[in-house]
Scaffold this active site. Structure first.
Site, mmCIF file in Angstrom:
data_model
loop_
_atom_site.group_PDB
_atom_site.id
_atom_site.type_symbol
_atom_site.label_atom_id
_atom_site.label_comp_id
_atom_site.label_asym_id
_atom_site.label_seq_id
_atom_site.Cartn_x
_atom_site.Cartn_y
_atom_site.Cartn_z
ATOM 1 N N HIS A 1 -7.062 -3.967 -8.156
ATOM 2 C CA HIS A 1 -8.040 -3.653 -9.201
ATOM 3 C C HIS A 1 -7.731 -4.371 -10.517
ATOM 4 C CE1 HIS A 1 -11.616 -1.360 -9.201
ATOM 5 N NE2 HIS A 1 -11.225 -0.299 -9.862
ATOM 6 N N ASN B 1 -17.877 0.130 -10.501
ATOM 7 C CA ASN B 1 -18.178 1.003 -11.636
ATOM 8 C C ASN B 1 -17.947 0.347 -12.995
ATOM 9 O OD1 ASN B 1 -19.098 3.169 -10.097
ATOM 10 N ND2 ASN B 1 -17.023 3.927 -9.778
#
Length: 189
Positions: free
Chosen positions: A19, A112
């Protein structure tokens, strides 16, 4: 002027995780162009520099990933940067490891952080470099917050370097040229 944003999570425990690919790419650009990312503002860490004649702002939001738009909009508004000159680098599970994809616009694709940036910019028309992390065999959260295997790391290090070059190409040559040059390239061990 360009705003180059790397998405990631702050904290040592997230360093080199899937991430945090955006942070890693921004660090490569910073090193190449001697830009220190040591200022705190815009809900993140940033630094200013140049790629050729073009001024760039490198930004690593320190918000939670899903609130990245707050950081991006603050920096974009402060510097009066057009949406078309905001480049966002992030991990993408829908792309295989070893690949990246440059786009000039598009949906969040389930990410997101990108969803929040689109919401804050009120537009999906901004360039992005999507770095493939592959599909998980496990829980998605554990996967994106996990680290690459040794074999994957070898590939990813090359893809990160290529992703930095893609960002530089967007600044120097435009999105279309960067897409033509980097989309479809696959790095293997």
């Amino acid at each position: 002027m360009y705003l180059v944003v790397g998405l990631g999570n702050i904290g040592k425990e997230y360093k080199k995780t899937r991430h945090n690919i955006g942070f890693d790419v921004v660090d490569i650009i910073a090193e190449k162009y001697n830009i220190e990312i040591n200022r705190q503002k815009f809900k993140g860490s940033y630094g200013e520099g140049r790629i050729g004649n073009e001024k760039i702002i490198l930004l690593k939001p320190s918000t939670y990933m899903n609130l990245s738009g707050e950081s991006v909009i603050e920096a974009a508004n402060f510097y009066k940067i057009d949406k078309e000159n905001i480049i966002v680098i992030y991990d993408d599970m829908s792309i295989d490891i070893g690949k990246l994809r440059v786009r000039g616009k598009g949906s969040a694709g389930g990410h997101n952080g990108i969803k929040n940036i689109i919401q804050h910019l009120n537009s999906d028309i901004f360039p992005r470099v999507r770095v493939g992390i592959g599909q998980p065999d496990e829980n998605v959260v554990n996967y994106v917050l996990g680290k690459f295997s040794k074999d994957q790391r070898e590939i990813i290090d090359k893809v990160l370097a290529m992703s930095a070059k893609a960002c530089i190409s967007i600044v120097e040559d435009g999105v279309t040229e960067a897409m033509n040059k980097y989309n479809g390239v696959k790095i293997e061990v």
